[in-house]
Design an enzyme around this catalytic site. Structure first.
Site, PDB file in Angstrom:
ATOM      1  N   HIS A 265       0.844  -1.191   0.000  1.00  0.00           N
ATOM      2  CA  HIS A 265       0.000   0.000   0.000  1.00  0.00           C
ATOM      3  C   HIS A 265       0.876   1.236   0.000  1.00  0.00           C
ATOM      4  O   HIS A 265       1.928   1.249   0.636  1.00  0.00           O
ATOM      5  CB  HIS A 265      -0.921   0.030   1.223  1.00  0.00           C
ATOM      6  N   ASP A 316      -8.004  -5.253  -0.636  1.00  0.00           N
ATOM      7  CA  ASP A 316      -8.461  -6.111  -1.727  1.00  0.00           C
ATOM      8  C   ASP A 316      -8.194  -7.591  -1.495  1.00  0.00           C
ATOM      9  O   ASP A 316      -8.814  -8.428  -2.138  1.00  0.00           O
ATOM     10  CB  ASP A 316      -7.783  -5.673  -3.043  1.00  0.00           C
TER      11      ASP A 316
HETATM   12  C1  LIG Z   1      -0.513  -0.731  -3.931  1.00  0.00           C
HETATM   13  C2  LIG Z   1       0.724  -0.495  -4.759  1.00  0.00           C
HETATM   14  C3  LIG Z   1       0.314  -0.051  -6.171  1.00  0.00           C
HETATM   15  C4  LIG Z   1       1.515   0.631  -4.100  1.00  0.00           C
HETATM   16  O1  LIG Z   1       2.514   0.962  -4.980  1.00  0.00           O
HETATM   17  P1  LIG Z   1       3.756   1.898  -4.627  1.00  0.00           P
HETATM   18  O2  LIG Z   1       3.513   2.688  -3.407  1.00  0.00           O
HETATM   19  O3  LIG Z   1       4.085   2.619  -5.876  1.00  0.00           O
HETATM   20  O4  LIG Z   1       4.900   0.870  -4.246  1.00  0.00           O
HETATM   21  P2  LIG Z   1       5.908   0.214  -5.253  1.00  0.00           P
HETATM   22  O5  LIG Z   1       5.189  -0.448  -6.362  1.00  0.00           O
HETATM   23  O6  LIG Z   1       6.952   1.240  -5.601  1.00  0.00           O
HETATM   24  O7  LIG Z   1       6.524  -0.903  -4.328  1.00  0.00           O
HETATM   25  C5  LIG Z   1       7.628  -0.704  -3.411  1.00  0.00           C
HETATM   26  C6  LIG Z   1       8.414  -2.021  -3.364  1.00  0.00           C
HETATM   27  O8  LIG Z   1       7.587  -3.057  -2.824  1.00  0.00           O
HETATM   28  C7  LIG Z   1       7.362  -4.073  -3.807  1.00  0.00           C
HETATM   29  N1  LIG Z   1       5.947  -4.401  -3.812  1.00  0.00           N
HETATM   30  C8  LIG Z   1       4.904  -3.564  -3.562  1.00  0.00           C
HETATM   31  N2  LIG Z   1       3.763  -4.212  -3.649  1.00  0.00           N
HETATM   32  C9  LIG Z   1       4.070  -5.472  -3.974  1.00  0.00           C
HETATM   33  C10 LIG Z   1       3.296  -6.613  -4.198  1.00  0.00           C
HETATM   34  N3  LIG Z   1       1.975  -6.551  -4.119  1.00  0.00           N
HETATM   35  N4  LIG Z   1       3.925  -7.773  -4.502  1.00  0.00           N
HETATM   36  C11 LIG Z   1       5.256  -7.833  -4.573  1.00  0.00           C
HETATM   37  N5  LIG Z   1       6.052  -6.773  -4.366  1.00  0.00           N
HETATM   38  C12 LIG Z   1       5.458  -5.613  -4.076  1.00  0.00           C
HETATM   39  C13 LIG Z   1       7.741  -3.454  -5.144  1.00  0.00           C
HETATM   40  O9  LIG Z   1       8.144  -4.406  -6.077  1.00  0.00           O
HETATM   41  C14 LIG Z   1       8.845  -2.523  -4.736  1.00  0.00           C
HETATM   42  O10 LIG Z   1      10.003  -3.280  -4.539  1.00  0.00           O
HETATM   43  P3  LIG Z   1      11.444  -2.744  -5.000  1.00  0.00           P
HETATM   44  O11 LIG Z   1      11.640  -1.475  -4.200  1.00  0.00           O
HETATM   45  O12 LIG Z   1      12.350  -3.850  -4.662  1.00  0.00           O
HETATM   46  O13 LIG Z   1      11.307  -2.469  -6.460  1.00  0.00           O
HETATM   47  C15 LIG Z   1       1.597  -1.759  -4.838  1.00  0.00           C
HETATM   48  O14 LIG Z   1       1.888  -2.198  -3.528  1.00  0.00           O
HETATM   49  C16 LIG Z   1       0.942  -2.850  -5.660  1.00  0.00           C
HETATM   50  O15 LIG Z   1       1.102  -2.879  -6.886  1.00  0.00           O
HETATM   51  N6  LIG Z   1       0.180  -3.784  -4.996  1.00  0.00           N
HETATM   52  C17 LIG Z   1      -0.531  -4.804  -5.727  1.00  0.00           C
HETATM   53  C18 LIG Z   1      -1.827  -4.249  -6.304  1.00  0.00           C
HETATM   54  C19 LIG Z   1      -2.859  -3.960  -5.227  1.00  0.00           C
HETATM   55  O16 LIG Z   1      -3.101  -4.777  -4.356  1.00  0.00           O
HETATM   56  N7  LIG Z   1      -3.478  -2.791  -5.336  1.00  0.00           N
HETATM   57  C20 LIG Z   1      -4.535  -2.379  -4.423  1.00  0.00           C
HETATM   58  C21 LIG Z   1      -4.051  -1.351  -3.452  1.00  0.00           C
HETATM   59  S1  LIG Z   1      -5.247  -1.021  -2.209  1.00  0.00           S
END
Ligand SMILES: CC(C)(COP(=O)(O)OP(=O)(O)OC[C@H]1O[C@@H](n2cnc3c(N)ncnc32)[C@H](O)[C@@H]1OP(=O)(O)O)[C@@H](O)C(=O)NCCC(=O)NCCS
Length: 380
Positions: A265, A316
């Site tokens: 998140h 979710d």
């Molecule tokens: C929610 C979300 C979009 C937040 O994104 P964000 O704040 O931009 O965070 P990032 O995508 O930059 O992730 C930070 C790190 O954690 C990792 N990470 C974050 N969510 C992850 C996940 N669900 N599975 C695996 N790794 C994850 C990323 O790969 C990244 O790792 P790195 O620094 O080694 O590259 C992201 O956690 C995600 O894509 N989750 C899955 C989709 C989801 O459940 N969305 C609903 C949100 S309520």
């Protein structure tokens, strides 16, 4: 003043405070979420969706006559123009429910009695109307695409019970009604998430409520936002169908550098307070419906992802198994998110318009240097 540039924006606007708001309070370090100051745990335990709508739209809890009045108004708005039902019948076979809902919401503007009015009161009317209509569209489209009759609403039922009635053509049990109601409370608002931001940006141009909600719907659809709940269930269903070990499945995803839907998140660095309730609902509903496997798989995945990546389950993750156990098809999960989030979106649109200024940030330019020369086409 207008040429003032304050900062380099972090990617994804992480940590940027982009507006003032009195609707939703989040403390991501402590895992706190509150609507109008009232903790989500208290609302999940003691409130209902209609009361939560009142709280979001009017800024305080209603007195009993005020709540009855809103319940009555929501029930009275349970009707769709025949043209909308006709539209649902005419969309291409296999159209995704989320796309159908987004398009139908845009079309609802043609039939709204408040038409082009954009004042506070008209927008409260539109919020009430859209809340009833969105739930009806989700249920009606699911019936239509399965070749079934559209079910007439029951105006004596709560919003949640009526939605399940119109979806399944049978009155839900008290347990199912309450489970959905709590899920709707938990999804109702979440500060400046991507879809709400999209709604506010659209509203701030002095466009209208339906345009703002259509923008929001487009943003909600994506798998990084509301689309994650459908993606979670597709994983659970594959694991079940192919009899794969859930931990191995997810280990493999991580090895391929794939993100596991339902985890992580932008704001919470600890347990997402909504997941606390959805986890318990998934467990209890699974047991009482004779389908404990969805929770059991989810539980194993959650422990593994937490240990391996230090990532917490978000809203979710357990809503997927909860909705499935309630008999909702997986491609309706994100539309059901919208059935709830319309309340928060509308509250934000109203708040934006009550004290509006165009939202128009700047981009940091990284393109070819200025001035670059225009080259005639034959000399390129
Ligand atoms: C929610 C979300 C979009 C937040 O994104 P964000 O704040 O931009 O965070 P990032 O995508 O930059 O992730 C930070 C790190 O954690 C990792 N990470 C974050 N969510 C992850 C996940 N669900 N599975 C695996 N790794 C994850 C990323 O790969 C990244 O790792 P790195 O620094 O080694 O590259 C992201 O956690 C995600 O894509 N989750 C899955 C989709 C989801 O459940 N969305 C609903 C949100 S309520």
């Amino acid at each position: 003043m207008s040429s003032l540039i304050t900062n380099h924006a972090p990617k994804g606007l992480e940590g940027v405070v982009a507006t003032n708001s009195s609707i939703c309070y989040i403390d991501g370090d402590r895992g706190v979420l509150a609507y109008r100051g009232i903790d989500i745990h208290e609302l999940a335990e003691r409130s209902n969706f209609e009361e939560t709508c009142y709280l979001l739209w009017f800024g305080r809890l209603p007195k009993s006559t005020e709540l009855e009045n809103l319940q009555q108004r929501l029930a009275e708005e349970r009707h769709l123009d025949p043209a909308i039902i006709e539209f649902l019948r005419n969309v291409p076979k296999q159209a995704l429910p989320m796309d159908v809902l987004r398009t139908a919401v845009s079309a609802l503007a043609f039939y709204d009695p408040d038409g082009k009015k954009n004042d506070h009161e008209s927008n409260v009317n539109k919020a009430i109307r859209l809340t009833s209509q969105i739930a009806m569209i989700v249920a009606a489209y699911d019936r239509v695409r399965k070749g079934k009759d559209v079910v007439a609403p029951d105006r004596t039922l709560s919003h949640s019970a009526n939605f399940l009635l119109q979806l399944n053509d049978s009155k839900p049990s008290a347990t199912a009604e309450r489970a959905l109601d709590v899920a709707l409370i938990l999804h109702a608002d979440h500060e400046l998430n991507a879809s709400t931001f999209a709604a506010r940006v659209t509203a701030a141009t002095l466009s209208d409520m339906h345009s703002a909600i259509t923008s929001a719907m487009g943003a909600l659809k994506g798998p990084l936002h509301g689309g994650a709940n459908e993606a979670v269930f597709r994983i659970l269903a594959t694991i079940e169908r192919d009899q794969i070990d859930p931990v191995e499945y997810v280990r493999n995803m991580l090895a391929q550098k794939k993100k596991v839907p339902g985890f992580g998140h932008r704001v919470y660095h600890t347990e997402d307070p909504r997941a606390t309730h959805l986890r318990a609902m998934s467990r209890d509903l699974g047991k009482s419906c004779g389908q404990p496997q969805w929770f059991e798989m989810s539980d194993k995945i959650e422990h593994f992802v937490k240990a391996e990546k230090k990532l917490n389950a978000n809203v979710d993750f357990y809503s997927a198994s909860t909705y499935h156990t309630l008999g909702i098809d997986d491609d309706l999960f994100t539309p059901v998110f919208a059935v709830s989030r319309i309340s928060g979106w509308a509250a934000h649109v109203i708040e934006q318009l009550d004290d509006n200024r165009l939202i128009r940030p700047r981009a940091e330019y990284l393109g070819p240097k200025y001035p670059s020369r225009y080259v005639q086409i034959e000399q390129r």
